[in-house]
Design a protein around this motif. Sequence first.
Motif, PDB file in Angstrom:
ATOM      1  N   PRO A 130      70.680  17.698  14.049  1.00  0.00           N
ATOM      2  CA  PRO A 130      69.735  16.288  14.816  1.00  0.00           C
ATOM      3  C   PRO A 130      68.588  15.916  14.648  1.00  0.00           C
ATOM      4  O   PRO A 130      67.547  14.773  14.643  1.00  0.00           O
ATOM      5  N   GLN A 131      67.601  17.125  14.554  1.00  0.00           N
ATOM      6  CA  GLN A 131      66.067  17.020  14.049  1.00  0.00           C
ATOM      7  C   GLN A 131      65.860  15.979  12.608  1.00  0.00           C
ATOM      8  O   GLN A 131      64.714  15.895  12.673  1.00  0.00           O
ATOM      9  N   GLU A 197      71.904  24.047  16.645  1.00  0.00           N
ATOM     10  CA  GLU A 197      70.883  22.594  17.060  1.00  0.00           C
ATOM     11  C   GLU A 197      71.329  22.086  17.886  1.00  0.00           C
ATOM     12  O   GLU A 197      70.760  21.429  18.709  1.00  0.00           O
ATOM     13  N   TRP A 198      72.693  22.006  17.767  1.00  0.00           N
ATOM     14  CA  TRP A 198      73.100  20.836  18.447  1.00  0.00           C
ATOM     15  C   TRP A 198      73.888  20.677  19.502  1.00  0.00           C
ATOM     16  O   TRP A 198      73.273  20.348  20.916  1.00  0.00           O
ATOM     17  N   ASN A 199      73.728  22.385  19.942  1.00  0.00           N
ATOM     18  CA  ASN A 199      73.597  22.816  21.421  1.00  0.00           C
ATOM     19  C   ASN A 199      72.647  22.421  21.919  1.00  0.00           C
ATOM     20  O   ASN A 199      72.798  22.632  23.320  1.00  0.00           O
ATOM     21  N   LYS A 200      71.992  22.119  21.431  1.00  0.00           N
ATOM     22  CA  LYS A 200      70.483  21.913  22.228  1.00  0.00           C
ATOM     23  C   LYS A 200      70.417  20.583  22.937  1.00  0.00           C
ATOM     24  O   LYS A 200      69.604  20.020  23.745  1.00  0.00           O
ATOM     25  N   THR A 209      80.302  16.016  23.604  1.00  0.00           N
ATOM     26  CA  THR A 209      81.237  16.834  22.383  1.00  0.00           C
ATOM     27  C   THR A 209      83.062  16.958  22.136  1.00  0.00           C
ATOM     28  O   THR A 209      83.173  17.625  23.917  1.00  0.00           O
ATOM     29  N   ILE A 210      83.499  16.943  21.490  1.00  0.00           N
ATOM     30  CA  ILE A 210      85.553  16.886  21.843  1.00  0.00           C
ATOM     31  C   ILE A 210      85.206  18.244  20.439  1.00  0.00           C
ATOM     32  O   ILE A 210      84.683  17.850  19.609  1.00  0.00           O
ATOM     33  N   GLY A 297      77.730  33.165  23.449  1.00  0.00           N
ATOM     34  CA  GLY A 297      77.043  32.643  24.912  1.00  0.00           C
ATOM     35  C   GLY A 297      76.692  31.208  24.754  1.00  0.00           C
ATOM     36  O   GLY A 297      76.670  30.613  26.153  1.00  0.00           O
ATOM     37  N   THR A 298      76.505  30.473  23.908  1.00  0.00           N
ATOM     38  CA  THR A 298      76.501  29.126  23.770  1.00  0.00           C
ATOM     39  C   THR A 298      77.128  28.308  25.196  1.00  0.00           C
ATOM     40  O   THR A 298      78.225  28.991  24.426  1.00  0.00           O
ATOM     41  N   LYS A 299      76.833  27.146  25.145  1.00  0.00           N
ATOM     42  CA  LYS A 299      78.347  26.118  25.733  1.00  0.00           C
ATOM     43  C   LYS A 299      79.157  25.501  24.787  1.00  0.00           C
ATOM     44  O   LYS A 299      80.055  25.483  24.469  1.00  0.00           O
ATOM     45  N   LEU A 300      78.659  25.473  23.420  1.00  0.00           N
ATOM     46  CA  LEU A 300      79.299  24.862  22.516  1.00  0.00           C
ATOM     47  C   LEU A 300      80.067  25.948  21.635  1.00  0.00           C
ATOM     48  O   LEU A 300      81.009  25.882  21.117  1.00  0.00           O
ATOM     49  N   GLY A 301      79.822  26.812  21.511  1.00  0.00           N
ATOM     50  CA  GLY A 301      80.455  28.565  21.290  1.00  0.00           C
ATOM     51  C   GLY A 301      81.777  28.086  21.485  1.00  0.00           C
ATOM     52  O   GLY A 301      82.922  29.246  21.794  1.00  0.00           O
ATOM     53  N   GLU A 302      81.733  28.390  23.606  1.00  0.00           N
ATOM     54  CA  GLU A 302      82.166  28.249  24.519  1.00  0.00           C
ATOM     55  C   GLU A 302      83.432  27.356  24.206  1.00  0.00           C
ATOM     56  O   GLU A 302      84.865  27.845  23.850  1.00  0.00           O
ATOM     57  N   MET A 303      82.724  26.344  23.795  1.00  0.00           N
ATOM     58  CA  MET A 303      84.104  25.489  24.031  1.00  0.00           C
ATOM     59  C   MET A 303      84.715  25.464  22.052  1.00  0.00           C
ATOM     60  O   MET A 303      86.294  24.923  22.274  1.00  0.00           O
TER      61      MET A 303
END
Length: 312
Positions: A130-131, A197-200, A209-210, A297-303
């Motif tokens: 993203p950056q 980085e995208w988790n931010k 996110t899919i 513990g990240t949202k994307l990791g959970e997904m």
Amino acid sequence: MSKSRRKFISFIDKAMADGAQLPPEELMFSYKGILYPATVCSPDIFKALESFEARSDDVFLAGYPKSGTNWVGQILTDLVTSSAKYNEDTNSLDDEELEEFPYLEVGDTEKYQRMAKLPSRRVILTHLLPQNLPASVFKNKAKILLLIRNPKDVATSFYHFSNDLSPLPSYKTWDEFFSAFMSGEMPWGSYFDYVFEWNKHVDDRNVMTITYEALKENRALGVKQISEFFELHLSEEDIQGVVDRSSFQAMKENSEKTHGTFGNVLFRKGGVSDWKNLFIEDHNQKMDMTFEERLGGTKLGEMLKYGKYCKA
């Protein structure tokens, strides 16, 4: 075959021919600490990219390589094309929208000037962090579909892809590739950096996110959700048509028309859990530990539902 598909295929064929002529040490170059394939990207392209002006109605797809971006990119293009028929002022997307190679960072330095002349909506794919996207993407609040896939299947797919595609480094053994993947010495960089980085941005209103796995499990629901996110206002019949055309088998059978000989490399299996054919206990332990350290513990990791899709 539309002129746009011919241009797409011609670009890929040239990249593969150029890659076959380069010595291994010249296949990649580093830009801001990340490796990229020299036959399709260049430092000059990245400098030119900084001035790219995103539109608020652009349709972006972001995903790490081998996460299913070609598959979902075709779904997005099909959705936008189906939606365009309801707008009499929109030019034919079959010939216009696909005229440029769909990946934002791939092409020549004049690409972005040509893209400025393309009609809305533009479908744009990218593997960039993203950056490293142009500032206008977030400034103008362009909507972004973020596609993620479990790391073991990404690594497995990337391994076969690299060994079948001349512009990318090839590997004598799976162990050699696995070491490069885990250290992030890969085209477009580290998988774990990418997801981290995208988790931010996971809570950004303009980002949806899919997961590859969820789309495989229920393609009809996923296609409908994507259409609604981009506000494409399609009928149920239109949605079902996109669903039917986006099955792996349908895309594989049509791959010669859409991707030329590259389609044989691109559409290999398109499944889930192929990693079990390559990973042994040592690989599993290293991947499991790294995933927990970087993405636990990240949202994307959970997904990603690592326990369901990546546990031996």
